[in-house]
Design a protein around this motif. Structure first.
Motif, PDB file in Angstrom:
ATOM      1  N   VAL A 107      -4.167   0.927  -3.447  1.00 48.94           N
ATOM      2  CA  VAL A 107      -3.300   0.333  -4.455  1.00 48.94           C
ATOM      3  C   VAL A 107      -2.620   1.483  -5.188  1.00 48.94           C
ATOM      4  CG1 VAL A 107      -3.283  -0.963  -6.620  1.00 48.94           C
ATOM      5  CG2 VAL A 107      -4.696  -1.733  -4.725  1.00 48.94           C
ATOM      6  N   VAL A 108      -1.345   1.319  -5.475  1.00 50.00           N
ATOM      7  CA  VAL A 108      -0.627   2.380  -6.182  1.00 50.00           C
ATOM      8  C   VAL A 108      -1.169   2.511  -7.600  1.00 50.00           C
ATOM      9  CG1 VAL A 108       1.483   2.254  -4.809  1.00 50.00           C
ATOM     10  CG2 VAL A 108       1.258   0.816  -6.817  1.00 50.00           C
ATOM     11  N   ALA A 109      -1.201   3.733  -8.082  1.00 49.55           N
ATOM     12  CA  ALA A 109      -1.781   4.027  -9.390  1.00 49.55           C
ATOM     13  C   ALA A 109      -1.039   3.313 -10.522  1.00 49.55           C
ATOM     14  CB  ALA A 109      -1.774   5.528  -9.626  1.00 49.55           C
ATOM     15  N   GLU A 110       0.239   2.997 -10.296  1.00 49.97           N
ATOM     16  CA  GLU A 110       1.047   2.387 -11.346  1.00 49.97           C
ATOM     17  C   GLU A 110       0.661   0.932 -11.640  1.00 49.97           C
ATOM     18  OE1 GLU A 110       2.487   3.947  -8.613  1.00 49.97           O
ATOM     19  OE2 GLU A 110       2.774   5.825  -9.674  1.00 49.97           O
ATOM     20  N   VAL A 111      -0.136   0.316 -10.778  1.00 47.58           N
ATOM     21  CA  VAL A 111      -0.538  -1.076 -11.019  1.00 47.58           C
ATOM     22  C   VAL A 111      -1.595  -1.079 -12.113  1.00 47.58           C
ATOM     23  CG1 VAL A 111      -1.540  -3.168 -10.025  1.00 47.58           C
ATOM     24  CG2 VAL A 111      -0.036  -1.738  -8.641  1.00 47.58           C
ATOM     25  N   VAL A 112      -1.222  -1.598 -13.273  1.00 47.31           N
ATOM     26  CA  VAL A 112      -2.152  -1.597 -14.407  1.00 47.31           C
ATOM     27  C   VAL A 112      -2.750  -2.975 -14.662  1.00 47.31           C
ATOM     28  CG1 VAL A 112      -1.170   0.412 -15.550  1.00 47.31           C
ATOM     29  CG2 VAL A 112      -0.230  -1.844 -16.036  1.00 47.31           C
ATOM     30  N   ASP A 113      -2.076  -4.032 -14.230  1.00 50.16           N
ATOM     31  CA  ASP A 113      -2.608  -5.379 -14.413  1.00 50.16           C
ATOM     32  C   ASP A 113      -3.857  -5.536 -13.547  1.00 50.16           C
ATOM     33  OD1 ASP A 113      -2.278  -8.283 -15.318  1.00 50.16           O
ATOM     34  OD2 ASP A 113      -2.341  -8.474 -13.120  1.00 50.16           O
ATOM     35  N   THR A 114      -4.984  -5.811 -14.180  1.00 49.24           N
ATOM     36  CA  THR A 114      -6.270  -5.881 -13.483  1.00 49.24           C
ATOM     37  C   THR A 114      -6.278  -6.946 -12.395  1.00 49.24           C
ATOM     38  OG1 THR A 114      -7.382  -5.108 -15.477  1.00 49.24           O
ATOM     39  CG2 THR A 114      -8.755  -6.129 -13.795  1.00 49.24           C
ATOM     40  N   ASN A 115      -5.734  -8.118 -12.684  1.00 52.89           N
ATOM     41  CA  ASN A 115      -5.726  -9.188 -11.683  1.00 52.89           C
ATOM     42  C   ASN A 115      -4.893  -8.811 -10.458  1.00 52.89           C
ATOM     43  OD1 ASN A 115      -7.374 -10.863 -13.234  1.00 52.89           O
ATOM     44  ND2 ASN A 115      -5.635 -11.813 -14.263  1.00 52.89           N
ATOM     45  N   THR A 116      -3.724  -8.246 -10.684  1.00 49.12           N
ATOM     46  CA  THR A 116      -2.861  -7.828  -9.574  1.00 49.12           C
ATOM     47  C   THR A 116      -3.546  -6.739  -8.765  1.00 49.12           C
ATOM     48  OG1 THR A 116      -0.877  -8.392 -10.832  1.00 49.12           O
ATOM     49  CG2 THR A 116      -0.598  -6.885  -8.960  1.00 49.12           C
ATOM     50  N   LYS A 117      -4.134  -5.779  -9.461  1.00 48.87           N
ATOM     51  CA  LYS A 117      -4.816  -4.667  -8.792  1.00 48.87           C
ATOM     52  C   LYS A 117      -5.979  -5.176  -7.951  1.00 48.87           C
ATOM     53  CE  LYS A 117      -6.220   0.002  -9.787  1.00 48.87           C
ATOM     54  NZ  LYS A 117      -6.259   1.011 -10.843  1.00 48.87           N
ATOM     55  N   ASP A 118      -6.818  -6.031  -8.530  1.00 48.14           N
ATOM     56  CA  ASP A 118      -7.965  -6.569  -7.803  1.00 48.14           C
ATOM     57  C   ASP A 118      -7.527  -7.377  -6.587  1.00 48.14           C
ATOM     58  OD1 ASP A 118      -9.623  -5.386  -9.650  1.00 48.14           O
ATOM     59  OD2 ASP A 118     -10.084  -7.253 -10.728  1.00 48.14           O
ATOM     60  N   CYS A 119      -6.474  -8.157  -6.748  1.00 52.91           N
ATOM     61  CA  CYS A 119      -5.966  -8.964  -5.642  1.00 52.91           C
ATOM     62  C   CYS A 119      -5.431  -8.066  -4.530  1.00 52.91           C
ATOM     63  CB  CYS A 119      -4.877  -9.909  -6.148  1.00 52.91           C
ATOM     64  SG  CYS A 119      -4.359 -11.104  -4.916  1.00 52.91           S
ATOM     65  N   ALA A 120      -4.668  -7.050  -4.877  1.00 56.24           N
ATOM     66  CA  ALA A 120      -4.111  -6.132  -3.879  1.00 56.24           C
ATOM     67  C   ALA A 120      -5.227  -5.406  -3.129  1.00 56.24           C
ATOM     68  CB  ALA A 120      -3.164  -5.138  -4.542  1.00 56.24           C
ATOM     69  N   ILE A 121      -6.257  -4.964  -3.838  1.00 57.37           N
ATOM     70  CA  ILE A 121      -7.388  -4.289  -3.197  1.00 57.37           C
ATOM     71  C   ILE A 121      -8.095  -5.243  -2.239  1.00 57.37           C
ATOM     72  CG2 ILE A 121      -9.676  -3.278  -3.608  1.00 57.37           C
ATOM     73  CD1 ILE A 121      -8.489  -2.152  -6.269  1.00 57.37           C
ATOM     74  N   ALA A 122      -8.305  -6.477  -2.662  1.00 59.90           N
ATOM     75  CA  ALA A 122      -8.972  -7.467  -1.807  1.00 59.90           C
ATOM     76  C   ALA A 122      -8.152  -7.731  -0.540  1.00 59.90           C
ATOM     77  CB  ALA A 122      -9.197  -8.762  -2.580  1.00 59.90           C
ATOM     78  N   ILE A 123      -6.845  -7.810  -0.664  1.00 59.33           N
ATOM     79  CA  ILE A 123      -5.977  -8.036   0.498  1.00 59.33           C
ATOM     80  C   ILE A 123      -6.080  -6.863   1.467  1.00 59.33           C
ATOM     81  CG2 ILE A 123      -3.570  -8.224   1.252  1.00 59.33           C
ATOM     82  CD1 ILE A 123      -3.101  -9.776  -1.447  1.00 59.33           C
ATOM     83  N   ILE A 124      -6.018  -5.653   0.955  1.00 54.38           N
ATOM     84  CA  ILE A 124      -6.127  -4.460   1.809  1.00 54.38           C
ATOM     85  C   ILE A 124      -7.455  -4.478   2.575  1.00 54.38           C
ATOM     86  CG2 ILE A 124      -6.432  -1.942   1.769  1.00 54.38           C
ATOM     87  CD1 ILE A 124      -4.440  -1.936  -0.648  1.00 54.38           C
ATOM     88  N   LYS A 125      -8.536  -4.744   1.881  1.00 50.01           N
ATOM     89  CA  LYS A 125      -9.861  -4.733   2.509  1.00 50.01           C
ATOM     90  C   LYS A 125     -10.018  -5.868   3.516  1.00 50.01           C
ATOM     91  CE  LYS A 125     -12.153  -2.282  -1.241  1.00 50.01           C
ATOM     92  NZ  LYS A 125     -13.196  -2.327  -2.272  1.00 50.01           N
ATOM     93  N   GLU A 126      -9.524  -7.042   3.186  1.00 53.34           N
ATOM     94  CA  GLU A 126      -9.638  -8.177   4.111  1.00 53.34           C
ATOM     95  C   GLU A 126      -8.807  -7.934   5.361  1.00 53.34           C
ATOM     96  OE1 GLU A 126     -11.065 -11.689   5.670  1.00 53.34           O
ATOM     97  OE2 GLU A 126     -11.781 -10.516   3.980  1.00 53.34           O
ATOM     98  N   HIS A 127      -7.616  -7.378   5.203  1.00 55.20           N
ATOM     99  CA  HIS A 127      -6.782  -7.072   6.373  1.00 55.20           C
ATOM    100  C   HIS A 127      -7.511  -6.075   7.282  1.00 55.20           C
ATOM    101  CE1 HIS A 127      -3.777  -4.673   8.556  1.00 55.20           C
ATOM    102  NE2 HIS A 127      -3.256  -5.872   8.818  1.00 55.20           N
ATOM    103  N   ALA A 128      -8.128  -5.064   6.691  1.00 53.49           N
ATOM    104  CA  ALA A 128      -8.867  -4.075   7.487  1.00 53.49           C
ATOM    105  C   ALA A 128      -9.994  -4.738   8.279  1.00 53.49           C
ATOM    106  CB  ALA A 128      -9.430  -2.984   6.583  1.00 53.49           C
ATOM    107  N   ALA A 129     -10.679  -5.680   7.650  1.00 53.58           N
ATOM    108  CA  ALA A 129     -11.776  -6.373   8.343  1.00 53.58           C
ATOM    109  C   ALA A 129     -11.252  -7.236   9.483  1.00 53.58           C
ATOM    110  CB  ALA A 129     -12.559  -7.229   7.342  1.00 53.58           C
ATOM    111  N   VAL A 130     -10.132  -7.904   9.258  1.00 51.23           N
ATOM    112  CA  VAL A 130      -9.587  -8.827  10.275  1.00 51.23           C
ATOM    113  C   VAL A 130      -9.063  -8.071  11.492  1.00 51.23           C
ATOM    114  CG1 VAL A 130      -7.647 -10.396  10.713  1.00 51.23           C
ATOM    115  CG2 VAL A 130      -9.074 -10.716   8.701  1.00 51.23           C
ATOM    116  N   VAL A 131      -8.403  -6.940  11.290  1.00 49.18           N
ATOM    117  CA  VAL A 131      -7.818  -6.227  12.436  1.00 49.18           C
ATOM    118  C   VAL A 131      -8.828  -5.325  13.139  1.00 49.18           C
ATOM    119  CG1 VAL A 131      -5.485  -6.362  11.489  1.00 49.18           C
ATOM    120  CG2 VAL A 131      -6.864  -4.304  11.081  1.00 49.18           C
ATOM    121  N   SER A 132     -10.011  -5.184  12.575  1.00 49.07           N
ATOM    122  CA  SER A 132     -11.022  -4.312  13.199  1.00 49.07           C
ATOM    123  C   SER A 132     -11.806  -5.030  14.281  1.00 49.07           C
ATOM    124  CB  SER A 132     -11.996  -3.796  12.149  1.00 49.07           C
ATOM    125  OG  SER A 132     -11.322  -2.895  11.300  1.00 49.07           O
TER     126      SER A 132
END
Length: 132
Positions: A107-132
């Motif tokens: 997640v880019v450092a500029e994302v300060v909204d906690t909900n947006t940041k948490d959601c973006a991190i979850a998407i990144i991690k879930e995508h990694a799990a699905v394509v692995s």
């Protein structure tokens, strides 16, 4: 452009994805979750497959960067749609290796909204799990 992400048509992207799926047994992928995303290493002992991995990552990086102008792929899949919708909240560092590719996706450092940041991190991690 005719529905492409810069230099690759949708048809070329899908053909490459199908080659990789067909070669799944020749691909090894490791990923590690971090606090802000993932680190991955995807590779193959087959030089052709290694090149396909590099091409695929390059194509998908270009597609994410150009979204929404050039659209996305698998947009009917909620995870892939979310990944594209949140693409401006993450950054990727891609390093080609002799046998594949290393990727750091955060997640880019500029994302300060906690909900947006948490959601973006979850998407990144879930995508990694699905394509692995």
């Amino acid at each position: 452009m005719d529905g492409n992400s810069g230099t690759h048509s949708r048809r070329e992207m899908m053909q490459l994805i199908h080659r990789l799926v067909d070669s799944h047994d020749d691909v090894t992928r490791y990923y590690n979750e971090t606090d802000v995303g993932i680190e991955s290493y995807t590779f193959s002992d087959d030089p052709d497959v290694a090149t396909w991995i590099q091409e695929h990552v390059s194509q998908m990086t270009a597609l994410m960067t150009s979204y929404p102008e050039h659209g996305g792929i698998r947009m009917r899949d909620p995870l892939f749609k979310a990944a594209f919708d949140f693409s401006n909240f993450h950054e990727m560092s891609v390093t080609n290796t002799t046998d594949g590719v290393r990727v750091v996706q955060n997640v880019v450092a500029e994302v300060v909204d906690t909900n947006t940041k948490d959601c973006a991190i979850a998407i990144i991690k879930e995508h990694a799990a699905v394509v692995s």
